[in-house]
Design an enzyme around this catalytic site. Structure first.
Site, PDB file in Angstrom:
ATOM      1  N   ASP A   1      10.322  15.602 -17.454  1.00 52.08           N
ATOM      2  CA  ASP A   1       8.956  15.985 -17.107  1.00 52.08           C
ATOM      3  C   ASP A   1       8.551  17.173 -17.972  1.00 52.08           C
ATOM      4  OD1 ASP A   1       7.184  15.194 -14.395  1.00 52.08           O
ATOM      5  OD2 ASP A   1       6.594  17.065 -15.371  1.00 52.08           O
TER       6      ASP A   1
ATOM      7  N   THR B   1      -1.086   7.159 -13.634  1.00 49.86           N
ATOM      8  CA  THR B   1      -2.195   6.367 -14.179  1.00 49.86           C
ATOM      9  C   THR B   1      -3.390   6.497 -13.234  1.00 49.86           C
ATOM     10  OG1 THR B   1      -1.334   4.370 -13.103  1.00 49.86           O
ATOM     11  CG2 THR B   1      -0.719   4.725 -15.406  1.00 49.86           C
TER      12      THR B   1
ATOM     13  N   LYS C   1       1.634  -6.878  -9.983  1.00 50.69           N
ATOM     14  CA  LYS C   1       1.516  -5.612  -9.257  1.00 50.69           C
ATOM     15  C   LYS C   1       0.100  -5.409  -8.719  1.00 50.69           C
ATOM     16  CE  LYS C   1       1.971  -1.269  -7.998  1.00 50.69           C
ATOM     17  NZ  LYS C   1       2.726  -0.847  -6.818  1.00 50.69           N
TER      18      LYS C   1
ATOM     19  N   CYS D   1      -2.414   4.235  -4.301  1.00 51.53           N
ATOM     20  CA  CYS D   1      -2.301   2.923  -4.946  1.00 51.53           C
ATOM     21  C   CYS D   1      -3.493   2.004  -4.704  1.00 51.53           C
ATOM     22  CB  CYS D   1      -1.015   2.234  -4.486  1.00 51.53           C
ATOM     23  SG  CYS D   1       0.486   3.064  -5.004  1.00 51.53           S
TER      24      CYS D   1
ATOM     25  N   LYS E   1      -7.195   2.956  -6.235  1.00 50.43           N
ATOM     26  CA  LYS E   1      -7.282   3.001  -7.703  1.00 50.43           C
ATOM     27  C   LYS E   1      -6.849   1.690  -8.335  1.00 50.43           C
ATOM     28  CE  LYS E   1      -2.807   4.926  -9.188  1.00 50.43           C
ATOM     29  NZ  LYS E   1      -2.489   3.821 -10.123  1.00 50.43           N
TER      30      LYS E   1
END
Length: 454
Positions: A30, A86, A212, A268, A271
């Site tokens: 990260d 994202t 997905k 989730c 978006k």
């Protein structure tokens, strides 16, 4: 095996910890140096049941490490997972893929120094629109014309609050790739699940990406469907709980995600549905059902404030509301798109004082709704309140002392937006009870059991 997990947020951290539990050596990367330092000290930046212990066990065993050095993490890795955020792009609802492509470019730079003959699998774990994997492939090809890499898509299906169980005992694992070598590497990584006879679904990259989004859109549709049925139940005097059970027992429909409430939220569904709608529009194959789901859900969350005001006599000015639950679901501290964010600020603007409690979400909620009064526990919210509102179905709220609730409330009104309680037990406790899609009072007598016909 060795892997690098680029991104140590929710997906990257949970996935990395679970892979390390499988015996894989994992390096989580990260850019946030403070986060990495906290992780090294065993401080988990998110709330997820079981994650702290899982990280501690595998970090202590040397299988799980944390670093800001992407190049070192990628060196010698069998697979490199892209697990960065994202978020929805401001203005148009598309998924913001800038972090994904930046990660791909850095991975390409690191792989340029790999020994000749090495083959690294670059895997998108982030939720990305159809076509993203091919764009990642092109980024890698421009930097690595000699090859040395394969590309795959491996979308996650983790539910916040039960993510570790979802990773360790998934319904399926989806892997999209054109490369047989990538299939072999991914099959080896997931070997513990293969031994448990978990279905491993191999597809093209584009298909994996769409699976997905399609899964999340379908689940969001089920939630929105039962919420609209709940409205109809209220209008005709039916019970949405019984309706949901009656249709959920049909094997073609299933019982999951048929729980009426104030609308879906989280990181989730909103978006991902939005991104899927945008992708479909660009492909000139519009998804009208998903567009409607988004519109209905947004409207529903806003209407919950009006519903609460109506129950309180049509005006909440000068009234105090006790609120239990702020996160979008239990067992998480995630406030993203939580129904509480659409419900509570309008009530404050209308003149209500809100005393709120959430077992894990208050630190984040305070940043987003500083106008609320945050309390020490559930009962602390109720002192002198004109109504109690249940927004998130934490287990801690399922067995409240109803006598104490009545004693603390100025007006014995309970507004249950998650149908946690049974109307008859609330009425018996002397509480005016309002729920979603169910009669406010129990029937005068319980109906006799139905006999099979024929």
């Amino acid at each position: 095996m060795r892997i690098a997990m680029i991104g140590s947020g929710y997906v990257g951290l949970v996935s990395g910890a679970c892979f390390s539990e499988f015996g894989v050596t994992v390096s989580c990367v990260d850019k946030d140096a403070d986060k990495i330092e906290r992780l090294r000290r065993g401080q988990i930046p998110i709330y997820e049941p079981g994650l702290e212990q899982l990280v501690a066990n595998n970090a202590g065993a040397g299988r799980l490490t944390f670093t800001t050095d992407l190049k070192a993490a990628v060196a010698g890795a069998d697979a490199v997972f892209i697990a960065v955020g994202t978020p929805s792009r401001r203005g148009d609802g598309h998924a913001d893929l800038s972090y994904v492509f930046a990660a791909a470019a850095e991975i390409a730079e690191a792989l340029a120094e790999a020994p000749a003959g090495s083959r690294t699998i670059v895997v998108t774990k982030s939720t990305v629109p159809v076509g993203t994997g091919r764009r990642v492939e092109r980024i890698l090809q421009r930097a690595l014309p000699q090859g040395g890499f394969e590309v795959a898509s491996n979308p996650e299906f983790l539910r916040e609050g039960s993510a570790i169980q979802d990773f360790m005992r998934p319904d399926r694992v989806v892997i999209g790739t054109d490369s047989e070598h990538a299939r072999e590497v991914m099959r080896a990584l997931y070997r513990p699940l293969y031994l448990l006879e978990t279905p491993i679904v191999f597809t093209a990259i584009e298909t994996a990406e769409l699976i997905k989004y399609a899964a999340n859109a379908f689940l969001a549709t089920k939630i929105t469907f039962i919420n609209e049925v709940a409205d109809l139940c209220e209008a005709v005097g039916a019970d949405v709980g019984d309706v949901a059970r009656g249709i959920g027992l049909d094997g073609r429909i299933g019982r999951k995600f048929l729980h009426a409430g104030p609308g879906f939220g989280g990181s989730c569904f909103p978006k991902d549905c939005q991104a899927l709608v945008r992708t479909a529009a660009e492909a000139e194959a519009p998804l009208s059902i998903v567009e409607t789901v988004l519109n209905v859900n947004d409207s529903r969350k806003r209407r919950m404030a009006d519903r609460i005001a109506a129950i309180c006599g049509g005006d909440v000015a000068g009234k105090t509301l006790a609120v239990l639950g702020l996160t979008f679901k239990p067992n998480t501290d995630d406030m993203r798109d939580s129904p509480s964010l659409a419900i509570l600020p309008p009530l404050v603007e209308a003149g209500a004082t809100i005393r709120a409690f959430d077992p894990e979400g208050m630190a984040e909620a305070q940043k987003l709704m500083p106008q609320l009064t945050y309390c020490a526990d559930a009962y602390d919210t109720m002192q002198g309140a004109d109504a109690l509102v249940l927004i998130t179905e934490w287990n801690a709220f399922r067995a409240l002392d109803l006598g104490r609730v009545k004693e603390l409330l100025r007006t014995p009104v309970v507004i249950d937006l998650r149908n946690i309680y049974k109307p008859d037990e609330m009425i018996a406790a002397g509480l005016a009870y309002h729920s979603i899609g169910r009669p406010s009072r129990p029937p005068a007598a319980k109906p006799a059991g139905l006999r099979a016909i024929g």
